[in-house]
Design a protein around this motif. Structure first.
Motif, short mmCIF file in Angstrom:
data_model
loop_
_atom_site.label_atom_id
_atom_site.label_comp_id
_atom_site.label_asym_id
_atom_site.label_seq_id
_atom_site.Cartn_x
_atom_site.Cartn_y
_atom_site.Cartn_z
N LEU A 337 6.45 22.71 51.60
CA LEU A 337 6.30 23.52 50.45
C LEU A 337 6.59 24.82 50.57
CD1 LEU A 337 5.78 23.18 47.36
CD2 LEU A 337 3.36 23.56 48.12
N SER A 338 7.30 25.55 49.83
CA SER A 338 7.61 27.03 50.05
C SER A 338 6.60 27.85 49.00
CB SER A 338 8.80 27.44 49.85
OG SER A 338 9.25 27.43 48.47
N TRP A 339 6.58 29.23 49.18
CA TRP A 339 5.75 29.87 48.43
C TRP A 339 6.43 30.02 46.96
CZ3 TRP A 339 8.15 34.08 46.09
CH2 TRP A 339 9.30 34.30 46.40
N LYS A 340 7.51 29.70 46.53
CA LYS A 340 8.34 29.84 45.42
C LYS A 340 7.60 28.93 44.27
CE LYS A 340 12.81 31.00 47.42
NZ LYS A 340 14.29 30.52 47.37
N ALA A 341 7.18 27.88 44.63
CA ALA A 341 6.63 26.81 43.51
C ALA A 341 5.31 27.36 42.94
CB ALA A 341 6.77 25.41 44.06
N PRO A 342 4.40 27.64 43.90
CA PRO A 342 3.17 28.09 43.33
C PRO A 342 3.30 29.49 42.63
CG PRO A 342 3.22 28.10 45.74
CD PRO A 342 4.22 27.29 45.17
N ILE A 345 4.43 28.57 39.12
CA ILE A 345 3.29 28.11 38.40
C ILE A 345 2.36 29.16 38.12
CG2 ILE A 345 1.07 26.56 38.62
CD1 ILE A 345 3.11 24.69 40.50
N GLY A 346 1.99 30.04 39.08
CA GLY A 346 1.18 31.22 38.51
C GLY A 346 1.75 32.18 37.62
N TRP A 347 3.08 32.22 37.56
CA TRP A 347 3.44 33.15 36.51
C TRP A 347 3.67 32.51 35.05
CZ3 TRP A 347 3.02 38.27 36.46
CH2 TRP A 347 3.93 38.65 35.51
N ALA A 348 3.53 31.09 35.21
CA ALA A 348 3.86 30.28 34.09
C ALA A 348 2.67 30.11 33.25
CB ALA A 348 4.59 28.86 34.33
N PRO A 398 12.33 33.11 32.85
CA PRO A 398 13.68 32.66 32.98
C PRO A 398 14.50 33.42 34.16
CG PRO A 398 13.30 32.68 30.74
CD PRO A 398 12.19 33.30 31.46
N PRO A 399 14.56 34.74 34.08
CA PRO A 399 15.00 35.39 35.23
C PRO A 399 14.40 35.26 36.45
CG PRO A 399 14.24 37.09 33.56
CD PRO A 399 14.10 35.83 33.12
N LEU A 400 13.25 35.28 36.38
CA LEU A 400 12.48 35.00 37.67
C LEU A 400 13.01 33.70 38.40
CD1 LEU A 400 10.24 35.87 39.66
CD2 LEU A 400 8.70 34.62 38.31
N ILE A 401 13.19 32.62 37.47
CA ILE A 401 13.50 31.51 38.25
C ILE A 401 14.78 31.49 38.56
CG2 ILE A 401 13.91 29.17 37.56
CD1 ILE A 401 11.77 29.11 35.71
N ARG A 402 15.81 32.25 38.02
CA ARG A 402 17.12 32.47 38.57
C ARG A 402 17.03 33.18 39.73
NH1 ARG A 402 18.27 32.64 32.83
NH2 ARG A 402 18.08 35.29 32.88
N LYS A 405 16.05 31.25 42.79
CA LYS A 405 17.28 30.40 43.00
C LYS A 405 16.84 28.83 43.68
CE LYS A 405 20.68 33.96 44.59
NZ LYS A 405 21.01 34.60 45.68
N PHE A 406 16.06 28.32 42.63
CA PHE A 406 15.35 26.96 43.18
C PHE A 406 16.79 25.99 43.21
CE2 PHE A 406 11.60 28.41 41.38
CZ PHE A 406 10.80 27.90 42.21
N PRO A 407 16.49 25.00 43.96
CA PRO A 407 17.85 23.96 44.01
C PRO A 407 18.20 23.55 42.53
CG PRO A 407 16.22 23.62 45.76
CD PRO A 407 15.53 24.63 44.68
#
Length: 530
Positions: A337-342, A345-348, A398-402, A405-407
């Motif tokens: 698990l990378s730091w990206k997913a949490p 989740i923290g920003w959402a 949305p721009p944060l997720i782009r 670069k999630f798979p």
């Protein structure tokens, strides 16, 4: 009773939501902005949120449709992060925001500050689901956000009741608060478990789709009302019932499923649109209540509470994500698990109408008749926190997720899995057909038997054809071409039927029968290729 404001709210919010689907700005934010703008138009009535309407009438259907669209199996697989967010995070935020507000706002009692903390603690189910659908989050993150938003309202409402009891002078202890929370949680789950089986039995034994869908519309209100009647959590009761019914939806008649999907999509669209518009429409009501508080002071309090809410989520999410992974068993089960997913989740953690509805339920006075301390300020800080999270986090997510670069979803692999599943099902269906036709009681003319096999073959091949190349001339896939040609043929038939009706060769009743048959054919052609 004047129904015109209600009609204007529904029609206006639906129009804005429909227009918002054509622009890159998140629809919830557009609705809130439209509500803010309309609230200052001369002649627009006050749309004051009544918690006795919002909580029992709007919350149950929104929770029900979100839960039935969720996956019980996926939620069970993510039970630990969902529980840590929906229970642990809400209680943590209640305490942190309460203490911060007590230190920041002069004269705000700690009990009233904890009431504020409980009010702004739960991220909103509608906002989380709307954003997750819009930005195409990875399935694990979407499951966690949906699961959190389904349960956290129950935690927040119970925490609010405990904090409010202390604030109005009814007297409560930590042990009493924990006991009330456990009773509400266990009672809500218990009511859901008791209701889910008989409600499902009733759905499957009603003989008409119309009656089944009428029951479907009543179920969330029944579950919520029964639970609240016994002082349990109506939120948890609705979620438990909805998850069970969604998991067993395949046992319901096909006509019921088709109608139910259409009905609940419409209900969810109307309610979600109206809910976000209502948030914006609260501004004049909230500002009028501020009274003597200086504008700069109020702005500083609002900014400080918003920042505490935003930071507190990260403070909770990262330890709650990585500390359990110190266990080798958890690491082996959940993988890397990378730091990206949490971070996502923290920003959402957008807040929504539930927080405002809870805030408006704060009484005007405490025991003895004195005014509730800083009630209007609590309403204002709730409103600014809701707006702040929707604007700052809703726009930037949305721009944060782009950027992260999630798979992307592997469409090829998903289509291949679908094709394999369809192939297995078609093989069993063909064996069942052969066995039935071998029985002399099921004698069928050869052309009709061949038609059954042709339909089965077409359904089996449709998914495999989706893996093929795009037509270089038209840019269409095979299923796009099939759908277009099918609709053209059906449209030609439809025009002939209408012409025959206009010429009095057939009557309107026969026209409706023929058109319904074509509608079902068109729906079948569309569903086979999507």
């Amino acid at each position: 009773m004047d129904v015109m404001p209600l009609l204007l709210l529904v029609a206006g919010s639906a129009a804005v939501a429909a227009a918002g689907r054509r622009v890159p700005v998140p629809v919830p934010l557009l609705l809130v902005a439209a509500g803010l703008a309309v609230s200052y138009v001369p002649g627009v009535p006050d749309y004051t949120l009544d918690p006795h309407v919002v909580l029992p009438l709007l919350l149950p259907p929104l929770l029900y449709t979100a839960a039935t669209d969720s996956s019980y199996l996926d939620l069970r697989a993510q039970a630990r992060p969902v529980a840590l967010l929906s229970v642990g995070y809400v209680l943590f935020t209640t305490f942190v925001v309460g203490c911060a507000a007590y230190l920041i706002v002069p004269g705000l009692p700690l009990t009233a500050a904890l009431v504020l903390g409980a009010v702004v603690a739960p991220p909103d189910a509608v906002a989380a689901t709307a954003v997750a659908r819009r930005v195409g989050l990875p399935s694990r993150i979407t499951t966690i956000l949906q699961g959190e938003s389904l349960v956290n309202d129950a935690t927040a409402i119970t925490a609010f009741k405990v904090a409010l009891a202390a604030a109005v002078g009814e007297g409560t202890t930590w042990a009493g608060g924990i006991g009330e929370f456990l009773i509400a949680a266990v009672g809500g789950v218990g009511v859901g478990l008791v209701l889910m089986v008989p409600l499902h039995w009733l759905r499957t034994h009603l003989t008409e789709a119309l009656l089944q869908n009428t029951l479907s519309l009543l179920i969330p209100f029944v579950a919520y009302a029964v639970a609240e009647q016994v002082h349990a959590s109506g939120v948890l009761a609705v979620v438990v019932v909805a998850l069970y019914l969604g998991h067993r939806a395949w046992e319901v008649d096909f006509a019921t499923r088709l109608q139910e999907e259409a009905v609940w999509k419409m209900v969810a669209f109307v309610l979600e649109s109206a809910v976000f518009a209502l948030i914006g429409l609260q501004l004049p009501v909230v500002l009028r209540g501020l009274g003597e508080i200086e504008g700069l002071d109020a702005a500083w309090y609002a900014l400080a509470v918003f920042l505490v809410v935003a930071v507190a989520r990260f403070v909770w999410v990262y330890p709650a994500t990585f500390l359990p992974r110190l266990s080798a068993r958890v690491r082996a089960r959940e993988g890397a698990l990378s730091w990206k997913a949490p971070f996502v989740i923290g920003w959402a953690g957008m807040r929504g109408v539930v927080s405002l509805a809870i805030a408006f339920s704060i009484p005007l006075t405490v025991h003895g008749g004195a005014p509730f301390p800083e009630r209007n300020l609590v309403l204002f800080l709730t409103f600014t926190t809701v707006i702040g999270t929707l604007v700052v986090q809703g726009v930037s997510l949305p721009p944060l997720i782009r950027l992260l670069k999630f798979p992307a979803h592997d469409v090829q692999a998903e289509t291949l899995a679908e094709a394999n599943a369809q192939a297995q099902a078609s093989r069993v269906a063909e064996e069942r057909l052969d066995a039935l036709l071998a029985d002399e009681r099921n004698t069928l003319p050869a052309p009709l038997a061949d038609r059954l096999r042709t339909v089965l073959e077409r359904r089996r091949n449709a998914v495999w054809e989706r893996l093929g190349q795009v037509n270089p001339v038209t840019g269409e896939t095979v299923d796009d071409t099939y759908r277009r040609l099918s609709r053209e043929m059906i449209s030609a038939e439809r025009e002939v039927f209408v012409r025959l009706r206009d010429g009095r060769y057939i009557d309107d009743e026969m026209l409706r029968t023929l058109l319904r048959r074509l509608d079902l054919e068109e729906a079948a052609a569309y569903r086979e290729t999507t």
